[in-house]
Design a protein around this motif. Structure first.
Motif, mmCIF file in Angstrom:
data_model
loop_
_atom_site.group_PDB
_atom_site.id
_atom_site.type_symbol
_atom_site.label_atom_id
_atom_site.label_comp_id
_atom_site.label_asym_id
_atom_site.label_seq_id
_atom_site.Cartn_x
_atom_site.Cartn_y
_atom_site.Cartn_z
ATOM 1 N N LEU A 29 0.815 -1.210 0.000
ATOM 2 C CA LEU A 29 0.000 0.000 0.000
ATOM 3 C C LEU A 29 0.853 1.265 0.000
ATOM 4 O O LEU A 29 0.472 2.291 -0.581
ATOM 5 C CB LEU A 29 -0.939 -0.010 1.213
ATOM 6 C CG LEU A 29 -1.879 1.188 1.362
ATOM 7 C CD1 LEU A 29 -2.804 1.314 0.151
ATOM 8 C CD2 LEU A 29 -2.685 1.070 2.653
ATOM 9 N N TYR A 30 2.021 1.206 0.625
ATOM 10 C CA TYR A 30 2.899 2.386 0.690
ATOM 11 C C TYR A 30 3.305 2.879 -0.696
ATOM 12 O O TYR A 30 3.652 4.058 -0.864
ATOM 13 C CB TYR A 30 4.145 2.072 1.532
ATOM 14 C CG TYR A 30 5.197 1.280 0.798
ATOM 15 C CD1 TYR A 30 6.290 1.914 0.195
ATOM 16 C CD2 TYR A 30 5.098 -0.108 0.674
ATOM 17 C CE1 TYR A 30 7.259 1.182 -0.491
ATOM 18 C CE2 TYR A 30 6.055 -0.842 -0.004
ATOM 19 C CZ TYR A 30 7.130 -0.200 -0.584
ATOM 20 O OH TYR A 30 8.077 -0.917 -1.278
ATOM 21 N N THR A 89 1.184 3.568 6.591
ATOM 22 C CA THR A 89 1.428 2.617 5.504
ATOM 23 C C THR A 89 2.886 2.173 5.456
ATOM 24 O O THR A 89 3.183 1.084 4.963
ATOM 25 C CB THR A 89 1.039 3.233 4.149
ATOM 26 O OG1 THR A 89 1.826 4.405 3.907
ATOM 27 C CG2 THR A 89 -0.444 3.612 4.133
#
Length: 342
Positions: A29-30, A89
């Motif tokens: 997700l980062y 994240t």
């Protein structure tokens, strides 16, 4: 090696989601959302539901539930405005609560005793933004590392808070400590709840949160009548228990200062009696520190040393006991609760 992450004091806000968000893994997700960000999504009703996920990077259930929600409403208008907040994240990349160089993202919200920082700056911005958006309710989703049932935490014993929490289940926990948590900040201007959804590897936790968020999107208003007393079990947090930072502890090494019982987490949400043993202690130093809701030490009210054993001194109910030693150091050993009549 954990990356040194530059912190931006200016909150990022968007009106559209990354196209691949509904399908990406939490660990990746980062790459889409490298820093904390708000996403404002339109709906049929103009009052806004706020949902916060991944304040702790090793608690993915909220994110997975949001993905399921986005998949359901793909190509459709949501029942009401929805603002999503994606927190840590960068820690989620490594399945960690937080990185070593970061503060706890659920201790930096308005009301925190921590000093001003880039992190406290953007939490203040979030609150300012959501105050202006007619926020209907706030949901902050978490997991436990220990054996715990699903339950909802509230910061105020007002009817709308009780109704919101009971929509998740009959087990409610009222707490006012620690300070600086997301739900406590939002409780100043809307009904707010923290959801504790069991361990992160349980699919039924994702389903439970998904159904709850979806129900809140459809809820036109909170009931006028008070919550029926018989419909809920409410407990009040009376102490947060930490391990003295000078004390070495373990669950599997009898040579440490404090050797905690391996089955300790089975005491969660169990009404335990005076004399219950938490572990064995070497020496005469009390290895734990219990603080009340004002941060004052009350260790002697709950713990004693007797014949090398660490014992509870009075009936109580623990929660959030875990065998994860890193989490214990970063947060606490447990909370102690008492049943609340209302």
């Amino acid at each position: 090696m954990q990356p040194k992450q530059a912190v931006n004091q200016v909150l990022k806000q968007f009106d559209i989601l990354p196209e691949s968000l509904p399908d990406i893994s939490v660990e990746q997700l980062y790459t889409l959302i490298p820093e904390p960000a708000l996403f404002h999504l339109p709906g049929k009703r103009q009052d806004t539901l706020f949902v916060s996920v991944l304040l702790h990077g090793n608690e993915p259930t909220g994110f997975l539930a949001v993905q399921k929600l986005l998949q359901k409403y793909q190509g459709q208008l949501l029942p009401r405005n929805l603002t999503l907040f994606f927190g840590n994240t960068q820690a989620a990349r490594f399945n960690l609560r937080r990185l070593d160089n970061q503060p706890d993202f659920n201790r930096i919200w308005p009301g925190t005793p921590l000093s001003d920082s880039p992190e406290t700056a953007w939490t203040q911005q979030i609150c300012d933004v959501m105050k202006s958006r007619a926020t209907f309710a706030s949901i902050d989703v978490h997991n436990n590392t220990g054996l715990n049932p699903h339950y909802a935490c509230i910061n105020k014993l007002e009817d709308n808070f009780l109704h919101l929490g009971s929509l998740f289940g009959r087990l409610l926990v009222h707490f006012t400590h620690p300070k600086g948590v997301q739900s406590g900040a939002f409780a100043e201007f809307c009904p707010a709840v923290t959801l504790e959804c069991g361990r992160p590897d349980q699919p039924h936790g994702v389903e439970h949160v998904f159904q709850f968020i979806d129900s809140c999107l459809h809820l036109q208003a909170f009931p006028v009548n008070p919550v029926v007393r018989q419909d809920v079990d409410i407990y009040h947090t009376v102490a947060q228990v930490t391990v003295d930072e000078r004390v070495a502890f373990s669950f599997n090494d009898d040579t440490t200062d404090l050797s905690l019982n391996l089955d300790l987490e089975r005491l969660n949400f169990t009404e335990i009696q005076a004399g219950t043993v938490f572990g064995k202690v070497k020496g005469s130093r009390m290895p734990l520190l219990a603080r009340d809701n004002d941060g004052q030490p009350i260790t002697e009210k709950f713990f004693r040393l007797a014949d090398g054993q660490l014992q509870i001194t009075r009936p109580t109910m623990p929660s959030m006991l875990t065998l994860n030693e890193r989490v214990i150091r970063q947060d606490c050993l447990c909370y102690l609760m008492e049943r609340l009549e209302f």
